[in-house]
Design a protein around this motif. Structure first.
Motif, PDB file in Angstrom:
ATOM      1  N   LEU A 195      14.465 -30.052  25.224  1.00 11.03           N
ATOM      2  CA  LEU A 195      13.402 -30.449  26.155  1.00 11.03           C
ATOM      3  C   LEU A 195      12.328 -31.273  25.473  1.00 11.03           C
ATOM      4  N   ASP A 196      11.965 -32.371  26.106  1.00  9.06           N
ATOM      5  CA  ASP A 196      10.774 -33.127  25.741  1.00  9.06           C
ATOM      6  C   ASP A 196       9.810 -33.017  26.916  1.00  9.06           C
ATOM      7  N   GLY A 197       8.534 -32.998  26.613  1.00 11.40           N
ATOM      8  CA  GLY A 197       7.561 -32.918  27.701  1.00 11.40           C
ATOM      9  C   GLY A 197       6.936 -31.552  27.803  1.00 11.40           C
ATOM     10  N   ASP A 198       6.632 -31.140  29.039  1.00 16.66           N
ATOM     11  CA  ASP A 198       5.900 -29.898  29.263  1.00 16.66           C
ATOM     12  C   ASP A 198       6.789 -28.804  29.837  1.00 16.66           C
ATOM     13  N   VAL A 199       6.366 -27.579  29.618  1.00 13.47           N
ATOM     14  CA  VAL A 199       6.985 -26.392  30.208  1.00 13.47           C
ATOM     15  C   VAL A 199       6.012 -25.829  31.234  1.00 13.47           C
ATOM     16  N   GLU A 200       6.521 -25.520  32.412  1.00 16.12           N
ATOM     17  CA  GLU A 200       5.694 -24.876  33.437  1.00 16.12           C
ATOM     18  C   GLU A 200       5.865 -23.367  33.303  1.00 16.12           C
ATOM     19  N   MET A 201       4.785 -22.659  32.987  1.00 17.94           N
ATOM     20  CA  MET A 201       4.817 -21.203  32.849  1.00 17.94           C
ATOM     21  C   MET A 201       4.140 -20.548  34.037  1.00 17.94           C
ATOM     22  N   LYS A 249       6.487 -10.018  35.428  1.00 18.45           N
ATOM     23  CA  LYS A 249       7.497 -11.045  35.176  1.00 18.45           C
ATOM     24  C   LYS A 249       6.870 -12.308  34.612  1.00 18.45           C
ATOM     25  N   ILE A 250       7.742 -13.111  33.979  1.00 21.20           N
ATOM     26  CA  ILE A 250       7.310 -14.423  33.501  1.00 21.20           C
ATOM     27  C   ILE A 250       8.426 -15.415  33.799  1.00 21.20           C
ATOM     28  N   ARG A 251       8.048 -16.636  34.151  1.00 16.90           N
ATOM     29  CA  ARG A 251       9.043 -17.656  34.467  1.00 16.90           C
ATOM     30  C   ARG A 251       8.700 -18.942  33.719  1.00 16.90           C
ATOM     31  N   PHE A 252       9.748 -19.573  33.165  1.00 14.29           N
ATOM     32  CA  PHE A 252       9.580 -20.843  32.454  1.00 14.29           C
ATOM     33  C   PHE A 252      10.443 -21.893  33.137  1.00 14.29           C
ATOM     34  N   GLN A 253       9.813 -22.982  33.572  1.00 17.63           N
ATOM     35  CA  GLN A 253      10.545 -24.113  34.146  1.00 17.63           C
ATOM     36  C   GLN A 253      10.689 -25.151  33.047  1.00 17.63           C
TER      37      GLN A 253
END
Length: 372
Positions: A216-222, A228-232
């Motif tokens: 992945l390059d760029g940003d992660v949406e947390m 719970k936790i979610r990572f896009q």
């Protein structure tokens, strides 16, 4: 369901999701990946009930629908197919199996009913924010080596992440400890991260998240809630339950007043530790550090294997000191230091030692000494 997908695209998506699937499962459906075809994409999902990874991939869908197939078998088939192949996945009619074809290769794989596949219930994740993928990868890399593997202390089996403030600067902080060592790293606090609750992300999702970050390059949406936790991460979404426990008050064990300062070149130090530890006892792997004016001696004394010592020049001007550490822990910390020097702050031979990085002011480590 019938779809055609490029082998490379299928392999990448399966590589991401199949890692969640345990090799041995008492619940058969958990050994499978769920494939859903609609529009112009295929959606692949795998879960172990505590964590779920979903990835979307481009595909030519001839007939919408869904099916399940053994995750590891499907991945191995895709891995061994020739590069550039188009892979067709089809299920329907009287045959309950999933039919896979690519060129002259044909496979029939067992399939379980898609309705039996467990889907992690969606819940409102109250706080969302974006942060650079490289920042998240750094927080993981600097701390995960210190995560405990002792199941009885389950609240230490992950990375503790929370918003914090240091010297008037708002940061997102990651901390891990196993009771013998502690690692702490910080990054600039993004967006709404100041509103997130303090969480403990389990060890397994941390490993899968780090693998996903490599592509992945760029940003992660947390997105975070209490449970719970979610990572896009681009086309992939990782959702995980959090550890339901209270992380200890780690600030109390970080020594701030240690006055005996050792500065040593990181690379020669790590190499010397590795060499002398060759004959240390496997259980404790203890290495003795003897410090005197501008001098550091590393020594190991093993009644069964012999003795070893190595002398290094170092920047040290306090009173003489002898202290022991687990060699593996010293090497783990040295591996995270990016600057030329490792800086050790000692109090005495029985108290925790603080280690900092000349090249990274946003990371620090604590090591508990051994008796040697």
């Amino acid at each position: 369901m019938k779809l055609t997908i490029e082998r490379a695209v299928l392999l990448k998506a399966l590589g991401h999701v199949q890692a969640v699937v345990e090799r041995r499962n008492t619940i058969p459906i958990l050994s499978n990946v769920l494939i859903q075809a609609s529009g112009d994409h295929a959606r692949l999902t795998a879960t172990d009930l505590d964590m779920e990874i979903v990835e979307e991939a481009e595909a030519r869908v001839e007939r919408e629908g869904q099916a399940t197939a053994p995750a590891h078998t499907l991945y191995e088939i895709a891995r061994k197919l020739p590069e550039g192949a188009d892979v067709t996945l089809e299920i329907g009619g009287d045959d309950p199996r999933l039919f896979l074809s690519a060129g002259r290769s044909k496979f029939h794989l067992p399939s379980l009913p898609p309705g039996d596949f467990p889907v992690m219930p969606a819940e409102d994740l109250e706080v969302s924010f974006s942060l650079p993928a490289e920042d998240l990868a750094r927080l993981i890399d600097k701390t995960r080596f210190a995560v405990s593997t002792e199941e009885t202390r389950y609240y230490l089996n992950g990375i503790h992440m929370h918003p914090a403030e240091r010297e008037g600067r708002k940061v997102l902080r990651a901390v891990a400890t196993d009771g013998h060592r502690l690692a702490l790293a910080e990054a600039d606090q993004p967006g709404n991260a100041g509103d997130m609750p303090a969480v403990i992300i389990p060890r397994k999702p941390i490993g899968e998240l780090r693998r996903l970050l490599e592509d992945l390059d760029g940003d992660v949406e947390m997105s975070v809630s209490e449970g719970k936790i979610r990572f896009q991460l681009g086309a992939a979404v990782l959702t995980s339950k959090l550890i339901d426990g209270t992380f200890p008050d780690y600030e109390r064990v970080i020594p701030r007043g240690n006055d005996k300062i050792l500065r040593v070149d990181r690379a020669p130090f790590a190499q010397a530790v590795d060499r002398v530890a060759t004959i240390s006892q496997e259980k404790s792997r203890s290495v003795k550090l003897s410090l005197s004016d501008s001098n550091l001696v590393l020594a190991v004394n093993n009644p069964e294997s012999g003795t070893a010592s190595e002398e290094l020049s170092a920047d040290y001007s306090s009173e003489d000191l002898s202290i022991g550490f687990n060699a593996r822990y010293l090497l783990d910390v040295a591996a995270q230091i990016v600057g030329d020097e490792a800086i050790f702050e000692f109090a005495d031979s029985a108290s925790p030692t603080r280690v900092t990085d000349s090249g990274d002011p946003n990371a620090e480590y604590v090591l508990m000494p051994l008796r040697v």
